[in-house]
Design a protein around this motif. Structure first.
Motif, mmCIF file in Angstrom:
data_model
loop_
_atom_site.group_PDB
_atom_site.id
_atom_site.type_symbol
_atom_site.label_atom_id
_atom_site.label_comp_id
_atom_site.label_asym_id
_atom_site.label_seq_id
_atom_site.Cartn_x
_atom_site.Cartn_y
_atom_site.Cartn_z
ATOM 1 N N PHE A 127 0.749 -1.098 -0.020
ATOM 2 C CA PHE A 127 0.026 -0.050 0.121
ATOM 3 C C PHE A 127 0.797 1.111 -0.007
ATOM 4 C CE2 PHE A 127 -2.105 3.633 2.428
ATOM 5 C CZ PHE A 127 -3.351 3.424 1.957
ATOM 6 N N TYR A 128 0.566 2.130 -0.961
ATOM 7 C CA TYR A 128 1.374 3.461 -0.836
ATOM 8 C C TYR A 128 0.169 4.573 -1.187
ATOM 9 C CZ TYR A 128 5.742 0.989 -1.496
ATOM 10 O OH TYR A 128 6.958 0.124 -1.279
ATOM 11 N N ARG A 129 0.393 5.892 -0.570
ATOM 12 C CA ARG A 129 -0.254 7.034 -1.057
ATOM 13 C C ARG A 129 0.705 7.315 -2.142
ATOM 14 N NH1 ARG A 129 -0.939 9.126 4.941
ATOM 15 N NH2 ARG A 129 -3.127 8.552 5.157
ATOM 16 N N VAL A 130 -0.007 7.873 -3.277
ATOM 17 C CA VAL A 130 0.839 8.028 -4.552
ATOM 18 C C VAL A 130 1.674 9.176 -4.249
ATOM 19 C CG1 VAL A 130 0.544 9.189 -6.785
ATOM 20 C CG2 VAL A 130 -1.125 7.384 -6.114
ATOM 21 N N HIS A 131 1.595 10.215 -3.519
ATOM 22 C CA HIS A 131 2.451 11.187 -3.584
ATOM 23 C C HIS A 131 3.715 10.805 -2.622
ATOM 24 C CE1 HIS A 131 4.045 15.458 -3.179
ATOM 25 N NE2 HIS A 131 3.389 15.738 -4.437
ATOM 26 N N ASP A 132 3.227 9.990 -1.560
ATOM 27 C CA ASP A 132 4.405 9.439 -0.742
ATOM 28 C C ASP A 132 5.277 8.451 -1.600
ATOM 29 O OD1 ASP A 132 3.380 10.739 1.351
ATOM 30 O OD2 ASP A 132 2.448 8.957 2.039
ATOM 31 N N LEU A 133 4.893 7.682 -2.574
ATOM 32 C CA LEU A 133 5.446 6.763 -3.113
ATOM 33 C C LEU A 133 6.530 7.349 -4.004
ATOM 34 C CD1 LEU A 133 6.288 4.007 -4.598
ATOM 35 C CD2 LEU A 133 4.281 4.293 -5.979
ATOM 36 N N ILE A 134 6.004 8.620 -4.774
ATOM 37 C CA ILE A 134 6.768 9.352 -5.813
ATOM 38 C C ILE A 134 7.829 9.809 -4.916
ATOM 39 C CG2 ILE A 134 6.939 11.276 -7.370
ATOM 40 C CD1 ILE A 134 5.344 8.547 -8.165
ATOM 41 N N ASN A 135 7.548 10.597 -4.001
ATOM 42 C CA ASN A 135 8.820 11.231 -3.119
ATOM 43 C C ASN A 135 9.817 10.175 -2.585
ATOM 44 O OD1 ASN A 135 7.475 13.594 -3.049
ATOM 45 N ND2 ASN A 135 6.594 13.356 -1.448
ATOM 46 N N GLN A 136 9.556 8.864 -2.258
ATOM 47 C CA GLN A 136 10.350 8.011 -2.044
ATOM 48 C C GLN A 136 11.276 7.711 -3.148
ATOM 49 O OE1 GLN A 136 9.045 4.807 0.831
ATOM 50 N NE2 GLN A 136 6.951 6.140 1.097
ATOM 51 N N LEU A 137 10.621 7.570 -4.216
ATOM 52 C CA LEU A 137 11.165 6.911 -5.620
ATOM 53 C C LEU A 137 12.265 8.228 -5.978
ATOM 54 C CD1 LEU A 137 8.498 5.014 -7.463
ATOM 55 C CD2 LEU A 137 10.489 4.181 -6.239
ATOM 56 N N GLU A 138 12.043 9.397 -5.809
ATOM 57 C CA GLU A 138 12.817 10.395 -6.121
ATOM 58 C C GLU A 138 14.061 10.663 -4.987
ATOM 59 O OE1 GLU A 138 10.056 13.476 -6.459
ATOM 60 O OE2 GLU A 138 9.848 13.655 -8.650
ATOM 61 N N SER A 139 14.078 9.987 -4.067
ATOM 62 C CA SER A 139 15.243 10.175 -3.189
ATOM 63 C C SER A 139 16.400 9.464 -3.799
ATOM 64 C CB SER A 139 14.757 9.049 -1.892
ATOM 65 O OG SER A 139 15.836 8.919 -1.089
ATOM 66 N N ASP A 140 17.422 10.187 -3.142
ATOM 67 C CA ASP A 140 18.883 9.786 -3.441
ATOM 68 C C ASP A 140 19.326 8.378 -2.993
ATOM 69 O OD1 ASP A 140 19.197 12.090 -5.126
ATOM 70 O OD2 ASP A 140 19.961 13.417 -3.203
ATOM 71 N N ASP A 141 18.603 7.841 -2.007
ATOM 72 C CA ASP A 141 18.831 6.653 -1.492
ATOM 73 C C ASP A 141 18.784 5.463 -2.357
ATOM 74 O OD1 ASP A 141 19.019 4.505 -0.038
ATOM 75 O OD2 ASP A 141 18.219 5.254 1.937
ATOM 76 N N GLN A 142 19.619 4.950 -3.039
ATOM 77 C CA GLN A 142 19.499 4.123 -4.104
ATOM 78 C C GLN A 142 18.864 2.787 -3.483
ATOM 79 O OE1 GLN A 142 19.406 4.227 -7.421
ATOM 80 N NE2 GLN A 142 19.644 6.538 -6.914
ATOM 81 N N LYS A 177 16.914 2.427 -0.845
ATOM 82 C CA LYS A 177 15.612 2.577 -0.514
ATOM 83 C C LYS A 177 14.759 2.185 -1.720
ATOM 84 C CE LYS A 177 12.447 5.604 1.872
ATOM 85 N NZ LYS A 177 12.379 6.972 2.703
ATOM 86 N N LYS A 178 15.236 2.777 -2.835
ATOM 87 C CA LYS A 178 14.498 2.830 -4.040
ATOM 88 C C LYS A 178 14.504 1.304 -4.723
ATOM 89 C CE LYS A 178 15.327 5.983 -7.178
ATOM 90 N NZ LYS A 178 16.435 7.067 -7.947
ATOM 91 N N SER A 179 15.618 0.733 -4.554
ATOM 92 C CA SER A 179 15.633 -0.787 -4.797
ATOM 93 C C SER A 179 14.793 -1.421 -4.107
ATOM 94 C CB SER A 179 16.960 -1.258 -4.957
ATOM 95 O OG SER A 179 17.781 -0.462 -5.575
ATOM 96 N N SER A 180 14.798 -1.328 -2.653
ATOM 97 C CA SER A 180 13.744 -1.888 -1.985
ATOM 98 C C SER A 180 12.354 -1.832 -2.121
ATOM 99 C CB SER A 180 13.998 -1.613 -0.481
ATOM 100 O OG SER A 180 13.044 -1.995 0.443
#
Length: 238
Positions: A126-141, A143-146
């Protein structure tokens, strides 16, 4: 002897509950004892997996289908309540679009379906769309891979609050990427109060909007929530 059993339990990576399970098993033969032990170990493992999947799903609050009121929802001819609750749409890799005003029970229903799916041994995230996009735009590779790994392993992706906040071009591209990954490989549930014709208003890119809509509606059922806000109707302020 218990120390020896515990040593091999750890070495063979058997359930940590083994030491509590085996002394309570009654059996008339070695084979019966072994069968009962293996069954209980398997049940213990499945229960721990269920709890872990519920924890990792990202639900803010767990919801249930018990007593859920469908009277203010218009169902399409392609889907009935019994089919919805059986989760057959997940087996078919079909999507649900839950459309209606704020506070009408869309998120509750999506979470309840996700919880039931997990309780039946599958995975939902489950993700809120805006939260998901914010996490995917993070510099933490890492976290994004996870995040991508969780989505790839899931049987159901729930995208809540679709269109509530506008996205810039990179955010829209990332959302398209997620939808494309899921296309015909898993089910998506979207909760939104924005009709298709206005999706360009928060995605901004006309081509991306068309591509996302095309993939989502190909195997989709739309449920229209016609009621008034439950939160407003039950507000303490009133």
């Amino acid at each position: 002897m218990r120390e020896e059993i515990s040593k091999y339990q750890k070495k063979l990576r058997l359930s940590s509950s083994l030491m509590e399970i085996y002394p309570n098993i009654e059996a008339e033969s070695h084979e019966e004892f072994l069968l009962k032990l293996l069954k209980e170990l398997n049940e213990d493992r499945e229960e721990k997996r269920r709890i872990r999947n519920l924890k990792n799903a990202g639900f803010q609050v767990l919801k249930s289908l018990e007593g859920y009121d469908y009277s203010q929802i218009r169902f399409p001819n392609s889907l009935r309540v019994q089919e919805l609750e059986s989760l057959s749409f997940v087996d078919k890799k079909e999507n649900l679009i839950l459309y209606g005003s704020v506070g009408t029970g869309k998120t509750h229903l999506s979470v309840a379906l996700g919880v039931k799916l997990i309780n039946e041994g599958k995975k939902a995230v489950f993700y809120r769309v805006h939260d998901l996009i914010n996490q995917l735009e993070s510099d933490d590779q890492k976290k994004k891979s996870s995040i991508y790994k969780k989505i790839n392993q899931a049987d159901l992706l729930i995208l809540d609050e679709w269109g509530y906040l506008p996205l810039h071009q990179e955010g829209a591209r990332l959302l398209f990427d997620i939808v494309s990954i899921c296309y015909e490989t898993k089910s998506i549930i979207i909760t939104t109060n924005i009709e298709f014709g206005k999706w360009k208003g928060f995605l901004f890119d006309e081509k991306l909007t068309a591509a996302i809509v095309d993939r989502l509606i190909h195997h989709s059922h739309m449920l229209i929530f016609t009621g008034k806000s439950y939160r407003m109707a039950n507000s303490l302020i009133r």
